[in-house]
Motif scaffolding. Structure first.
Motif, PDB file in Angstrom:
ATOM      1  N   ARG A 399       0.771  -1.199  -0.158  1.00 18.27           N
ATOM      2  CA  ARG A 399       0.073   0.008  -0.047  1.00 18.27           C
ATOM      3  C   ARG A 399       0.799   1.147   0.103  1.00 18.27           C
ATOM      4  O   ARG A 399       0.311   2.236  -0.674  1.00 18.27           O
ATOM      5  CB  ARG A 399      -0.888   0.024   1.243  1.00 18.27           C
ATOM      6  N   GLN A 400       2.156   1.194   0.519  1.00 21.25           N
ATOM      7  CA  GLN A 400       2.859   2.216   0.784  1.00 21.25           C
ATOM      8  C   GLN A 400       3.318   2.732  -0.593  1.00 21.25           C
ATOM      9  O   GLN A 400       3.665   3.927  -1.146  1.00 21.25           O
ATOM     10  CB  GLN A 400       4.233   2.017   1.461  1.00 21.25           C
ATOM     11  N   ILE A 401       3.481   1.582  -1.680  1.00 22.77           N
ATOM     12  CA  ILE A 401       3.855   1.692  -3.013  1.00 22.77           C
ATOM     13  C   ILE A 401       2.849   2.586  -3.815  1.00 22.77           C
ATOM     14  O   ILE A 401       2.956   3.409  -4.528  1.00 22.77           O
ATOM     15  CB  ILE A 401       4.324   0.539  -3.605  1.00 22.77           C
ATOM     16  N   ALA A 402       1.689   2.260  -3.432  1.00 20.54           N
ATOM     17  CA  ALA A 402       0.596   2.710  -4.364  1.00 20.54           C
ATOM     18  C   ALA A 402       0.309   4.168  -4.050  1.00 20.54           C
ATOM     19  O   ALA A 402      -0.133   4.966  -4.574  1.00 20.54           O
ATOM     20  CB  ALA A 402      -0.850   1.971  -3.666  1.00 20.54           C
ATOM     21  N   VAL A 403       0.631   4.457  -2.571  1.00 19.86           N
ATOM     22  CA  VAL A 403       0.657   5.811  -2.300  1.00 19.86           C
ATOM     23  C   VAL A 403       1.776   6.511  -2.814  1.00 19.86           C
ATOM     24  O   VAL A 403       1.692   7.794  -3.138  1.00 19.86           O
ATOM     25  CB  VAL A 403       0.786   5.787  -0.589  1.00 19.86           C
ATOM     26  N   LEU A 404       2.953   6.030  -2.988  1.00 16.42           N
ATOM     27  CA  LEU A 404       3.938   6.820  -3.808  1.00 16.42           C
ATOM     28  C   LEU A 404       3.673   6.704  -5.123  1.00 16.42           C
ATOM     29  O   LEU A 404       3.996   7.836  -5.848  1.00 16.42           O
ATOM     30  CB  LEU A 404       5.435   5.720  -3.627  1.00 16.42           C
ATOM     31  N   ALA A 405       2.986   5.851  -5.700  1.00 16.24           N
ATOM     32  CA  ALA A 405       2.816   6.114  -7.214  1.00 16.24           C
ATOM     33  C   ALA A 405       1.832   7.340  -7.378  1.00 16.24           C
ATOM     34  O   ALA A 405       1.998   8.083  -8.158  1.00 16.24           O
ATOM     35  CB  ALA A 405       1.916   4.581  -7.689  1.00 16.24           C
ATOM     36  N   TYR A 406       0.666   7.360  -6.532  1.00 10.88           N
ATOM     37  CA  TYR A 406      -0.211   8.559  -6.509  1.00 10.88           C
ATOM     38  C   TYR A 406       0.675   9.647  -6.277  1.00 10.88           C
ATOM     39  O   TYR A 406       0.293  10.899  -6.964  1.00 10.88           O
ATOM     40  CB  TYR A 406      -1.303   8.244  -5.262  1.00 10.88           C
ATOM     41  N   GLN A 407       1.444   9.970  -5.336  1.00  9.03           N
ATOM     42  CA  GLN A 407       2.413  11.101  -5.041  1.00  9.03           C
ATOM     43  C   GLN A 407       3.060  11.548  -6.249  1.00  9.03           C
ATOM     44  O   GLN A 407       2.873  12.715  -6.497  1.00  9.03           O
ATOM     45  CB  GLN A 407       3.253  10.706  -3.859  1.00  9.03           C
ATOM     46  N   PHE A 408       3.667  10.526  -6.778  1.00 10.63           N
ATOM     47  CA  PHE A 408       4.635  11.151  -8.144  1.00 10.63           C
ATOM     48  C   PHE A 408       3.313  11.683  -9.368  1.00 10.63           C
ATOM     49  O   PHE A 408       3.968  12.517  -9.784  1.00 10.63           O
ATOM     50  CB  PHE A 408       5.123   9.799  -8.626  1.00 10.63           C
ATOM     51  N   GLY A 409       2.570  10.655  -9.511  1.00 14.88           N
ATOM     52  CA  GLY A 409       1.489  10.968 -10.768  1.00 14.88           C
ATOM     53  C   GLY A 409       0.920  12.134 -10.406  1.00 14.88           C
ATOM     54  O   GLY A 409       0.607  13.108 -11.309  1.00 14.88           O
ATOM     55  N   ASP A 410       0.450  12.574  -9.186  1.00 16.72           N
ATOM     56  CA  ASP A 410      -0.321  13.703  -9.091  1.00 16.72           C
ATOM     57  C   ASP A 410       0.673  15.005  -9.086  1.00 16.72           C
ATOM     58  O   ASP A 410       0.112  15.954  -9.355  1.00 16.72           O
ATOM     59  CB  ASP A 410      -0.802  13.813  -7.495  1.00 16.72           C
ATOM     60  N   GLY A 411       1.988  15.087  -8.635  1.00 15.70           N
ATOM     61  CA  GLY A 411       2.855  16.122  -8.492  1.00 15.70           C
ATOM     62  C   GLY A 411       3.309  16.553  -9.734  1.00 15.70           C
ATOM     63  O   GLY A 411       3.329  17.617 -10.115  1.00 15.70           O
ATOM     64  N   TYR A 412       4.377  15.779 -10.291  1.00 17.66           N
ATOM     65  CA  TYR A 412       5.331  16.281 -11.348  1.00 17.66           C
ATOM     66  C   TYR A 412       4.559  16.762 -12.648  1.00 17.66           C
ATOM     67  O   TYR A 412       5.142  17.658 -13.196  1.00 17.66           O
ATOM     68  CB  TYR A 412       6.429  15.202 -11.658  1.00 17.66           C
ATOM     69  N   SER A 413       3.714  15.917 -12.736  1.00 19.79           N
ATOM     70  CA  SER A 413       2.451  16.247 -14.064  1.00 19.79           C
ATOM     71  C   SER A 413       1.912  17.654 -13.897  1.00 19.79           C
ATOM     72  O   SER A 413       1.341  18.052 -14.925  1.00 19.79           O
ATOM     73  CB  SER A 413       1.904  15.254 -14.515  1.00 19.79           C
ATOM     74  N   ASN A 414       2.041  18.164 -12.548  1.00 22.02           N
ATOM     75  CA  ASN A 414       1.325  19.751 -12.517  1.00 22.02           C
ATOM     76  C   ASN A 414       2.019  20.528 -13.257  1.00 22.02           C
ATOM     77  O   ASN A 414       1.553  21.636 -13.739  1.00 22.02           O
ATOM     78  CB  ASN A 414       1.430  20.049 -10.748  1.00 22.02           C
TER      79      ASN A 414
END
Length: 464
Positions: A399-414
């Protein structure tokens, strides 16, 4: 008689408002093509409204007719009103400071120092803003500071791209490289039933890698155009609104120092209000207006002159306002056409049946795509984590990896998607969107490889 070569016109990337209007039309067409779908929302034990991942169902198609598309533009501007007024209030404050001459005098003082000291301004600013984004979730309130750093960068011999990266670009990278960001990590981990801000050591390593990459890339570009301004991507464009007169040296007076001290106090009050008083966009805008008026009083501007400063500053930000309104219109159309949930459902189904490491990487890809449709960090967490968490459990992804994927995907593509931060900051800085993409796409490519690397390592070490 003109030759065939002369008749051929060189392609130029459309302006930001035109790009967004084209996307508005394309998305409106998609409401006729993409099946409408909907998830049901439920209330969890903490009182949060979250998606029921098993509830998706197709519903009756709800395409927008041409008239409703133009009504959606009005609604997009209404939906973006908070950001619009933050930009207008912030630039009113910045314009008042610029009008006082304090910023010009400060830049003269900076330029009188050694070149080595001036060069360090870039990495120091990037690090400070990145830490603000990473720790307490600073983001939208930095919009009001963009003109200050664009002016500073131009005065130091760089260009507006460097200025944007020194503040908004840096805070966005920090926001994505979150360590204790309550708006992303905090919410996502609560949905995943993980200890708040757990896995912090690995996140600090990620922060160092991404912010270090950002600093090196911006420093490389800055050194390149410092040596030869013609190699700058913005060379020849008009940035007179952000230029200070370096020929006519201004004495750094006590009044100037009071004005700049007021800037520092304003920023500190914003930080305190955000952390301790629950302040957000509306409070920031109010503070910017107060600071602008006080700046006018300090430099002995009359009430009528302060009003004129406000009007002129609003006129200069008209383009940025259009950009914000149109970017919000895209989201309004997708929401009214009921195609956002369909896209999320389609992306989630693609992840079934893959190896664990491949599932984690595809989660990253899916989150980057979803960020086009839901650019809000907390909004995306509420919409997607209830889907990704059970999917992670079924496929063996931590689950921590799922959070990490969300964090990356939400952020840099801003900094990539036109529905997110990049069009707003480019509008404020008067940077053509095509120029921004020419500058940022190589950096985003490097960052995406880093994202995939850290996701892969996380699966190897069973990051938890």
């Amino acid at each position: 008689m003109p030759t065939l070569r002369e008749k051929k016109k060189k392609f130029t990337f459309p302006s930001s408002p035109l790009v967004l209007f084209i996307i508005v039309i394309l998305v409106a067409i998609l409401t006729y093509i993409v099946p409408a779908g909907q998830y049901q929302y439920v209330t969890d034990a903490s009182g949060n409204s979250i998606v029921d991942p098993t509830s998706f169902q197709y519903v009756e198609q709800n395409p927008l007719n041409p008239f409703r598309v133009f009504v959606a533009i009005q609604e997009g501007f209404i939906d973006g009103a908070q950001i619009i007024f933050l930009i207008l209030a912030g630039y009113f404050w910045v314009y008042s400071v610029m009008r006082s001459g304090a910023f010009t005098a400060m830049i003269h003082t900076l330029l009188s120092g050694s070149g080595k000291r001036n060069k360090m301004i870039i990495p120091i600013c990037i690090l400070i803003f990145a830490l603000a984004g990473s720790t307490y979730g600073e983001m939208e309130t930095v919009y009001g500071l963009i003109p200050i750093f664009v002016t500073l960068a131009i005065a130091l011999g760089y260009d507006a791209l460097v200025g944007v990266c020194m503040c908004m670009g840096a805070v966005a990278v920090g926001f994505a490289s979150a360590t204790t960001n309550p708006f992303t990590i905090g919410i996502a981990q609560s949905y995943a039933n993980l200890p708040m801000f757990s896995g912090l050591a690995y996140r600090w390593i990620i922060f160092a890698a991404f912010v270090g990459t950002c600093i090196m890339f911006v420093m490389w570009y800055a050194a390149r155009i410092k040596k030869n301004p013609e190699r700058g991507l913005l060379y020849g464009l008009d940035f007179s609104a952000f230029q200070v007169d370096l020929e006519q040296r201004e004495k750094f007076t006590t009044t100037h120092k009071i004005v700049l001290l007021g800037m520092v106090v304003t920023i500190l009050v914003i930080i305190y209000g955000s952390l301790n008083l629950g302040w957000y966009i509306n409070e920031m805008a109010g503070l910017f207006i107060i600071s602008a008026i006080l700046t006018g009083i300090v430099v002995r501007r009359t009430a009528e002159e302060i009003v004129q400063d406000c009007i002129v500053s609003i006129q200069e930000m008209a383009g940025a306002v259009v950009v914000v309104g149109l970017s919000r219109t895209i989201l309004v159309i997708m929401s009214q056409g009921m195609i956002i949930d369909t896209v999320i459902y389609a992306l989630s189904t693609l992840l079934n049946g893959l190896p664990t490491w491949a599932t984690a990487e595809m989660m990253l890809v899916a989150q980057n795509i979803i960020n086009f449709f839901i650019p809000s960090g907390s909004g995306q967490a509420a919409a997607i984590m209830p889907i990704m968490v059970p999917l992670a459990d079924l496929t063996g992804v931590n689950r921590q990896i799922a959070v990490l994927a969300y964090q990356f995907g939400d952020g840099y593509s801003n900094l990539l998607w036109p529905t997110a931060a990049c069009t707003v900051m480019c509008g404020i800085a008067k940077v053509p969107l095509g120029k921004w993409y020419r500058f940022f796409l190589p950096l985003f490519g490097i960052m995406f490889v880093l994202q995939m690397f850290f996701i892969f390592v996380a699966t190897l070490i069973n990051y938890s």
